[in-house]
Design a protein around this motif. Structure first.
Motif, short mmCIF file in Angstrom:
data_model
loop_
_atom_site.label_atom_id
_atom_site.label_comp_id
_atom_site.label_asym_id
_atom_site.label_seq_id
_atom_site.Cartn_x
_atom_site.Cartn_y
_atom_site.Cartn_z
N ASP A 88 13.96 -1.74 -4.18
CA ASP A 88 15.06 -2.63 -3.80
C ASP A 88 14.74 -4.09 -4.17
O ASP A 88 15.59 -4.81 -4.69
N ILE A 89 13.51 -4.52 -3.91
CA ILE A 89 13.12 -5.89 -4.28
C ILE A 89 13.21 -6.08 -5.79
O ILE A 89 13.68 -7.11 -6.29
N THR A 90 12.77 -5.08 -6.54
CA THR A 90 12.84 -5.13 -7.99
C THR A 90 14.28 -5.33 -8.45
O THR A 90 14.58 -6.15 -9.33
N GLU A 91 15.19 -4.61 -7.82
CA GLU A 91 16.61 -4.74 -8.17
C GLU A 91 17.17 -6.10 -7.77
O GLU A 91 18.04 -6.65 -8.45
N ARG A 92 16.66 -6.68 -6.68
CA ARG A 92 17.11 -8.02 -6.28
C ARG A 92 16.77 -9.05 -7.36
O ARG A 92 17.57 -9.94 -7.66
N PHE A 93 15.57 -8.95 -7.92
CA PHE A 93 15.19 -9.90 -8.96
C PHE A 93 15.99 -9.66 -10.24
O PHE A 93 16.29 -10.60 -10.98
N ALA A 94 16.35 -8.41 -10.50
CA ALA A 94 17.22 -8.13 -11.63
C ALA A 94 18.58 -8.79 -11.42
O ALA A 94 19.15 -9.39 -12.34
N ILE B 35 0.82 -1.21 0.00
CA ILE B 35 0.00 0.00 0.00
C ILE B 35 0.86 1.26 0.00
O ILE B 35 0.40 2.34 -0.36
N TRP B 36 2.15 1.12 0.37
CA TRP B 36 3.04 2.28 0.44
C TRP B 36 3.54 2.72 -0.92
O TRP B 36 4.27 3.69 -1.03
N GLY B 37 3.18 2.01 -1.97
CA GLY B 37 3.58 2.42 -3.31
C GLY B 37 4.90 1.81 -3.74
O GLY B 37 5.45 0.92 -3.08
N VAL B 38 5.41 2.27 -4.87
CA VAL B 38 6.71 1.81 -5.36
C VAL B 38 7.77 2.63 -4.64
O VAL B 38 8.39 3.54 -5.18
N ASP B 39 7.95 2.29 -3.37
CA ASP B 39 8.86 3.04 -2.50
C ASP B 39 10.26 2.43 -2.57
O ASP B 39 10.54 1.57 -3.40
N THR B 40 11.15 2.88 -1.69
CA THR B 40 12.53 2.37 -1.74
C THR B 40 12.58 0.87 -1.52
O THR B 40 13.42 0.18 -2.12
N HIS B 41 11.70 0.34 -0.68
CA HIS B 41 11.68 -1.11 -0.43
C HIS B 41 11.28 -1.88 -1.68
O HIS B 41 11.95 -2.87 -2.05
N ILE B 42 10.22 -1.47 -2.34
CA ILE B 42 9.77 -2.16 -3.55
C ILE B 42 10.81 -2.01 -4.66
O ILE B 42 11.07 -2.96 -5.42
#
Length: 273
Positions: free
Chosen positions: A48-54, A39-46
């Motif tokens: 970061d997760i996106t970069e982990r999958f990359a 619910i917090w949006g595409v914030d630093t955490h999301i």
């Protein structure tokens, strides 16, 4: 290897925006992971997760569900969401869903902040706009599968957290070409919806998150009854949002185990023709 990131527009009229990450100097088309926000949006955490999958070898893409006509809605801009999150973090969690106590706490803020927090809170927590968000996610899936030069022709999977977890399950119901979907502590789709699922699902939950985890066995039964594939893990002594390392609920052991299982799951479902 360094990760290349950028914001990308997509959709029939380029009306949506998503955060894309892939390993630099990798030129071949990659299978894609849609990372669906909390619910917090595409914030630093999301992000970061996106970069982990990359870094794990995927083209990773986080659609910003709070965008309208390629712009973040005013009440849902990142700084406004952070302001609400910081305010809520000053309160006991039981107050979050208690309107009287929450309103009393808001009244103690200075007037300008009162108005901002109230407006943003109401937009964020006024109910998941599934019909709006799912159109965005379907556009993202189509974009990654047929238009994006880095993933065109490759399989697409999804993973979501809390609100995004529920949407990941719903995307599996609506996108017949999705290869697999992961739900982190999100509500399950209805039994009527899940009849349309064509891919395996994997769910991850904390046993102390009773509002969600108490319903998982019934969801598993529904999936089995409808001959759908669903595996799940419930971690003992673990709260909601255990994968979010920016929250007090973070559980490193559960998060580590879940991440390994997710990578194995994606590898398996994307290898199938």
């Amino acid at each position: 290897m360094p990760v290349e990131t950028n914001w990308v527009r997509y959709g029939k009229n380029q009306e949506y925006i998503g955060y894309m990450a892939k390993m630099d100097r990798v030129n071949e088309n990659l299978p894609a992971v849609i990372v669906i926000q909390e619910i917090w949006g595409v914030d630093t955490h999301i992000r970061d997760i996106t970069e982990r999958f990359a870094q794990a070898g995927y083209l990773a893409f986080a659609p910003d569900l709070y965008v309208e006509n390629a712009e973040r809605m005013e009440d849902l801009k990142e700084e406004r969401v952070v302001e609400v999150r910081n305010f809520l973090d000053t309160l006991p969690h039981t107050v979050w869903n208690n309107p009287d106590e929450r309103e009393q706490a808001i009244r103690e803020l200075e007037e300008g902040k009162q108005n901002r927090v109230t407006q943003t809170f109401e937009r964020m927590f006024g109910g998941i706009q599934s019909s709006v968000y799912i159109e965005n996610l379907l556009a993202a899936s189509s974009f990654l599968r047929t238009e994006c030069e880095a993933s065109k022709g490759q399989g697409v999977v999804s993973i979501g957290f809390c609100m995004g977890g529920a949407l990941s399950g719903l995307l599996a119901c609506r996108d017949p070409q999705l290869k697999g979907a992961v739900i982190f502590y999100g509500t399950a789709p209805s039994e009527e919806e899940l009849k349309n699922i064509n891919c395996p699902l994997y769910g991850f939950y904390g046993d102390l998150d009773k509002r969600i985890s108490d319903h998982v066995p019934a969801f598993a039964d529904q999936m089995k009854r409808n001959q759908k594939s669903f595996d799940y893990q419930i971690y003992q002594d673990t709260h909601h949002a255990f994968f979010n390392d920016t929250r007090s609920s973070y559980n490193v052991s559960a998060a580590r185990d879940a991440y390994q299982k997710v990578l194995q799951f994606f590898n398996q479902v994307l290898a199938k023709e």
